[in-house]
Scaffold this motif. Structure first.
Motif, PDB file in Angstrom:
ATOM      1  N   CYS A   1      20.770 -40.373  16.590  1.00 23.22           N
ATOM      2  CA  CYS A   1      21.670 -39.973  17.673  1.00 23.22           C
ATOM      3  C   CYS A   1      22.574 -41.138  18.051  1.00 23.22           C
ATOM      4  O   CYS A   1      22.133 -42.281  18.104  1.00 23.22           O
ATOM      5  CB  CYS A   1      20.866 -39.525  18.896  1.00 23.22           C
ATOM      6  SG  CYS A   1      19.862 -38.079  18.577  1.00 23.22           S
ATOM      7  N   TYR A   2      23.818 -40.835  18.314  1.00 24.26           N
ATOM      8  CA  TYR A   2      24.794 -41.836  18.716  1.00 24.26           C
ATOM      9  C   TYR A   2      25.386 -41.433  20.053  1.00 24.26           C
ATOM     10  O   TYR A   2      25.556 -40.256  20.340  1.00 24.26           O
ATOM     11  CB  TYR A   2      25.915 -41.945  17.680  1.00 24.26           C
ATOM     12  CG  TYR A   2      25.423 -42.352  16.316  1.00 24.26           C
ATOM     13  CD1 TYR A   2      25.204 -43.687  16.023  1.00 24.26           C
ATOM     14  CD2 TYR A   2      25.175 -41.419  15.335  1.00 24.26           C
ATOM     15  CE1 TYR A   2      24.749 -44.080  14.783  1.00 24.26           C
ATOM     16  CE2 TYR A   2      24.714 -41.784  14.088  1.00 24.26           C
ATOM     17  CZ  TYR A   2      24.506 -43.119  13.819  1.00 24.26           C
ATOM     18  OH  TYR A   2      24.053 -43.502  12.588  1.00 24.26           O
ATOM     19  N   GLY A   3      25.734 -42.407  20.866  1.00 27.63           N
ATOM     20  CA  GLY A   3      26.398 -42.141  22.134  1.00 27.63           C
ATOM     21  C   GLY A   3      27.805 -41.636  21.896  1.00 27.63           C
ATOM     22  O   GLY A   3      28.405 -41.898  20.850  1.00 27.63           O
ATOM     23  N   PRO A   4      28.348 -40.883  22.837  1.00 23.51           N
ATOM     24  CA  PRO A   4      29.710 -40.359  22.664  1.00 23.51           C
ATOM     25  C   PRO A   4      30.744 -41.477  22.611  1.00 23.51           C
ATOM     26  O   PRO A   4      30.621 -42.479  23.304  1.00 23.51           O
ATOM     27  CB  PRO A   4      29.911 -39.473  23.886  1.00 23.51           C
ATOM     28  CG  PRO A   4      28.884 -39.890  24.865  1.00 23.51           C
ATOM     29  CD  PRO A   4      27.757 -40.506  24.110  1.00 23.51           C
ATOM     30  N   LYS A   5      31.748 -41.294  21.793  1.00 22.91           N
ATOM     31  CA  LYS A   5      32.823 -42.289  21.643  1.00 22.91           C
ATOM     32  C   LYS A   5      33.997 -42.008  22.575  1.00 22.91           C
ATOM     33  O   LYS A   5      34.702 -42.917  22.970  1.00 22.91           O
ATOM     34  CB  LYS A   5      33.330 -42.307  20.203  1.00 22.91           C
ATOM     35  CG  LYS A   5      32.262 -42.600  19.186  1.00 22.91           C
ATOM     36  CD  LYS A   5      31.916 -44.059  19.173  1.00 22.91           C
ATOM     37  CE  LYS A   5      30.998 -44.342  18.013  1.00 22.91           C
ATOM     38  NZ  LYS A   5      29.901 -45.174  18.296  1.00 22.91           N
ATOM     39  N   LYS A   6      34.235 -40.722  22.887  1.00 22.65           N
ATOM     40  CA  LYS A   6      35.334 -40.384  23.779  1.00 22.65           C
ATOM     41  C   LYS A   6      35.036 -39.070  24.487  1.00 22.65           C
ATOM     42  O   LYS A   6      34.240 -38.264  24.010  1.00 22.65           O
ATOM     43  CB  LYS A   6      36.657 -40.286  23.018  1.00 22.65           C
ATOM     44  CG  LYS A   6      36.709 -39.144  22.027  1.00 22.65           C
ATOM     45  CD  LYS A   6      38.055 -39.079  21.344  1.00 22.65           C
ATOM     46  CE  LYS A   6      38.085 -37.886  20.389  1.00 22.65           C
ATOM     47  NZ  LYS A   6      39.388 -37.698  19.808  1.00 22.65           N
ATOM     48  N   CYS A   7      35.690 -38.852  25.593  1.00 20.33           N
ATOM     49  CA  CYS A   7      35.548 -37.612  26.346  1.00 20.33           C
ATOM     50  C   CYS A   7      36.486 -36.570  25.740  1.00 20.33           C
ATOM     51  O   CYS A   7      37.681 -36.821  25.591  1.00 20.33           O
ATOM     52  CB  CYS A   7      35.905 -37.857  27.813  1.00 20.33           C
ATOM     53  SG  CYS A   7      35.814 -36.376  28.835  1.00 20.33           S
TER      54      CYS A   7
END
Length: 68
Positions: free
Chosen positions: A20-26
């Motif tokens: 799992c990776y954190g979001p890069k952009k909204c």
């Protein structure tokens, strides 16, 4: 030598295939709650619906169709 994290992934089996990776952009922002949101849940069989629970006890069901 394997790190402790590698050992945990091997012991839990299926998790080693899911990183799992954190979001890069909204990509979209839902507005409507006036206080902080405590909980969100996507409806599993209806991927376009999202339930959110506000800190003052209010719940909202959000519907999203098309691209975000």
């Amino acid at each position: 030598m394997a790190s402790p994290a590698d050992k945990v992934l091997r012991e839990e089996g299926d998790r080693e295939h899911h990183i799992c990776y954190g979001p890069k952009k909204c990509v979209h922002q839902f507005t409507g709650h006036t206080k902080g949101v405590h909980y969100t849940q996507i409806f599993p069989k209806m991927g376009h619906l999202l339930l959110s629970g506000e800190l003052d006890g209010k719940c909202k069901v959000w519907a999203r169709f098309g691209q975000m």
